[in-house]
Design a protein around this motif. Structure first.
Motif, mmCIF file in Angstrom:
data_model
loop_
_atom_site.group_PDB
_atom_site.id
_atom_site.type_symbol
_atom_site.label_atom_id
_atom_site.label_comp_id
_atom_site.label_asym_id
_atom_site.label_seq_id
_atom_site.Cartn_x
_atom_site.Cartn_y
_atom_site.Cartn_z
ATOM 1 N N VAL A 40 44.344 49.108 43.402
ATOM 2 C CA VAL A 40 44.556 49.787 42.115
ATOM 3 C C VAL A 40 44.985 48.773 41.059
ATOM 4 O O VAL A 40 45.957 48.043 41.247
ATOM 5 C CB VAL A 40 45.637 50.885 42.256
ATOM 6 N N ASP A 41 44.236 48.716 39.961
ATOM 7 C CA ASP A 41 44.627 47.811 38.863
ATOM 8 C C ASP A 41 44.517 48.536 37.527
ATOM 9 O O ASP A 41 43.914 49.612 37.429
ATOM 10 C CB ASP A 41 43.769 46.534 38.870
ATOM 11 N N ASP A 42 45.090 47.903 36.506
ATOM 12 C CA ASP A 42 45.080 48.529 35.179
ATOM 13 C C ASP A 42 43.692 48.495 34.549
ATOM 14 O O ASP A 42 43.205 49.502 34.037
ATOM 15 C CB ASP A 42 46.120 47.874 34.251
ATOM 16 N N ILE A 43 43.047 47.322 34.596
ATOM 17 C CA ILE A 43 41.781 47.186 33.867
ATOM 18 C C ILE A 43 40.847 46.207 34.564
ATOM 19 O O ILE A 43 41.290 45.208 35.120
ATOM 20 C CB ILE A 43 42.054 46.756 32.399
ATOM 21 N N LEU A 44 39.582 46.526 34.546
ATOM 22 C CA LEU A 44 38.543 45.629 35.048
ATOM 23 C C LEU A 44 37.869 45.029 33.820
ATOM 24 O O LEU A 44 37.238 45.734 33.031
ATOM 25 C CB LEU A 44 37.561 46.425 35.902
ATOM 26 N N ASP A 45 38.073 43.721 33.643
ATOM 27 C CA ASP A 45 37.611 43.036 32.431
ATOM 28 C C ASP A 45 36.473 42.092 32.842
ATOM 29 O O ASP A 45 35.360 42.542 33.089
ATOM 30 C CB ASP A 45 38.823 42.321 31.817
ATOM 31 N N THR A 46 36.748 40.790 32.976
ATOM 32 C CA THR A 46 35.679 39.886 33.418
ATOM 33 C C THR A 46 35.343 40.105 34.895
ATOM 34 O O THR A 46 34.246 39.781 35.338
ATOM 35 C CB THR A 46 36.074 38.405 33.248
ATOM 36 N N GLY A 47 36.316 40.626 35.641
ATOM 37 C CA GLY A 47 36.103 40.867 37.071
ATOM 38 C C GLY A 47 36.617 39.725 37.945
ATOM 39 O O GLY A 47 36.583 39.816 39.163
ATOM 40 N N LYS A 48 37.113 38.668 37.305
ATOM 41 C CA LYS A 48 37.540 37.486 38.081
ATOM 42 C C LYS A 48 38.725 37.792 38.999
ATOM 43 O O LYS A 48 38.723 37.445 40.174
ATOM 44 C CB LYS A 48 37.906 36.349 37.126
ATOM 45 N N THR A 49 39.746 38.443 38.434
ATOM 46 C CA THR A 49 40.954 38.715 39.218
ATOM 47 C C THR A 49 40.649 39.658 40.375
ATOM 48 O O THR A 49 40.965 39.354 41.532
ATOM 49 C CB THR A 49 42.046 39.351 38.316
ATOM 50 N N LEU A 50 40.025 40.780 40.082
ATOM 51 C CA LEU A 50 39.795 41.760 41.140
ATOM 52 C C LEU A 50 38.818 41.284 42.196
ATOM 53 O O LEU A 50 38.982 41.589 43.381
ATOM 54 C CB LEU A 50 39.346 43.100 40.548
ATOM 55 N N SER A 51 37.807 40.492 41.799
ATOM 56 C CA SER A 51 36.868 40.032 42.820
ATOM 57 C C SER A 51 37.575 39.077 43.784
ATOM 58 O O SER A 51 37.322 39.092 44.981
ATOM 59 C CB SER A 51 35.629 39.390 42.208
ATOM 60 N N ARG A 52 38.502 38.275 43.262
ATOM 61 C CA ARG A 52 39.276 37.374 44.124
ATOM 62 C C ARG A 52 40.195 38.184 45.053
ATOM 63 O O ARG A 52 40.332 37.886 46.235
ATOM 64 C CB ARG A 52 40.097 36.404 43.260
ATOM 65 N N ILE A 53 40.807 39.231 44.495
ATOM 66 C CA ILE A 53 41.707 40.060 45.303
ATOM 67 C C ILE A 53 40.928 40.776 46.406
ATOM 68 O O ILE A 53 41.380 40.843 47.549
ATOM 69 C CB ILE A 53 42.504 41.036 44.405
ATOM 70 N N VAL A 54 39.736 41.262 46.076
ATOM 71 C CA VAL A 54 38.891 41.907 47.096
ATOM 72 C C VAL A 54 38.617 40.916 48.224
ATOM 73 O O VAL A 54 38.698 41.255 49.412
ATOM 74 C CB VAL A 54 37.569 42.424 46.475
ATOM 75 N N GLN A 55 38.321 39.680 47.834
ATOM 76 C CA GLN A 55 38.031 38.625 48.823
ATOM 77 C C GLN A 55 39.252 38.379 49.734
ATOM 78 O O GLN A 55 39.115 38.281 50.957
ATOM 79 C CB GLN A 55 37.719 37.356 48.032
ATOM 80 N N VAL A 56 40.437 38.316 49.126
ATOM 81 C CA VAL A 56 41.660 38.089 49.901
ATOM 82 C C VAL A 56 41.912 39.253 50.862
ATOM 83 O O VAL A 56 42.209 39.053 52.040
ATOM 84 C CB VAL A 56 42.877 37.897 48.950
ATOM 85 N N ILE A 57 41.743 40.470 50.364
ATOM 86 C CA ILE A 57 41.978 41.660 51.204
ATOM 87 C C ILE A 57 40.951 41.720 52.341
ATOM 88 O O ILE A 57 41.282 42.102 53.467
ATOM 89 C CB ILE A 57 41.899 42.965 50.361
ATOM 90 N N ARG A 58 39.715 41.331 52.029
ATOM 91 C CA ARG A 58 38.670 41.337 53.061
ATOM 92 C C ARG A 58 39.079 40.464 54.245
ATOM 93 O O ARG A 58 38.796 40.789 55.398
ATOM 94 C CB ARG A 58 37.347 40.852 52.460
ATOM 95 N N GLY A 59 39.797 39.397 53.970
ATOM 96 C CA GLY A 59 40.281 38.492 55.015
ATOM 97 C C GLY A 59 41.249 39.164 55.974
ATOM 98 O O GLY A 59 41.526 38.643 57.052
ATOM 99 N N HIS A 60 41.798 40.308 55.585
ATOM 100 C CA HIS A 60 42.728 41.042 56.457
ATOM 101 C C HIS A 60 41.992 42.062 57.329
ATOM 102 O O HIS A 60 42.630 42.826 58.059
ATOM 103 C CB HIS A 60 43.777 41.779 55.613
ATOM 104 N N ASN A 61 40.664 42.095 57.218
ATOM 105 C CA ASN A 61 39.808 42.966 58.053
ATOM 106 C C ASN A 61 40.161 44.456 58.051
ATOM 107 O O ASN A 61 40.254 45.068 59.122
ATOM 108 C CB ASN A 61 39.809 42.471 59.503
#
Ligand code: IMP
Ligand code: MG
Length: 177
Positions: A98-119
């Protein structure tokens, strides 16, 4: 002009309505699943706290903090540092970021990648606001309360220079963006 705050784009009543509607969708989609909600600090603070109080089934909550900036190297590119990582175990969990805003997508795409690492079993992205025209990295939010045009907005968790997060509505910041 009121402390730099311009036009109110989204009112308190409109936010309230959309947040409760979103909670109903989440209930339909996750009610019988193990759900961990991960809020992205600091922007999601207000949205997250309102949203989770509309959810009638047990959910786990965690937070993550990230900082996106232009790197210092000769060929400067955007980098995202994870400042505070999650601490819950995501194995056998469905994750909703959950985030406030999806802008360029840089922050959330990185966070998705980090979370994906937790399987986790699944990962979905939920934002209060979507500024689609600004997107640089392809990312479509699974849940979104409001689509907005290319204006810099503050309030309901969104800041400028760490101020204005406490406004109960979303307004355009004057003389900016
Ligand atoms: P992104 O990595 O460009 O998608 O950046 C997302 C982050 O930029 C958000 O979590 C916000 O903190 C910030 N941001 C982007 N647009 C706005 C805005 O209009 N108002 C306040 N913060 C914004
Ligand atoms: Mg933010």
């Amino acid at each position: 002009m009121n402390n730099g705050i311009g036009e109110v784009l989204i009112t308190v009543a409109e936010i309230k309505h959309k947040v409760s509607e979103l909670a109903q969708r989440l209930t339909a989609d996750y009610e019988h699943k193990e759900l961990t909600i991960i809020g992205v600090l600091n922007g999601s603070l207000i949205f997250l706290s309102d949203l989770i109080r509309h959810i009638p089934f047990p959910v786990k909550i965690d937070t993550i903090r990230a900082n996106t900036y232009i790197g210092a190297s000769a060929i400067s590119k955007t980098e995202t540092d994870i400042i505070n990582n999650i601490s819950l175990n995501l194995k056998d969990e469905h994750v909703l970021i959950v985030d406030d805003i999806l802008d360029t997508g840089k922050t959330l795409s990185r966070i998705v990648q980090v979370i994906r690492g937790h399987n986790p079993l699944s990962i979905k992205v939920c934002v209060l606001l979507n500024k689609e025209v600004r997107r640089e990295i392809e990312l479509v939010p699974d849940y979104c309360c409001f689509e907005i045009e290319n204006k810099f907005v503050v309030g309901y968790g969104l800041d400028f220079d760490n101020k204005y997060r406490n406004l109960p509505y979303i307004a355009v910041l004057e003389n900016n963006g």
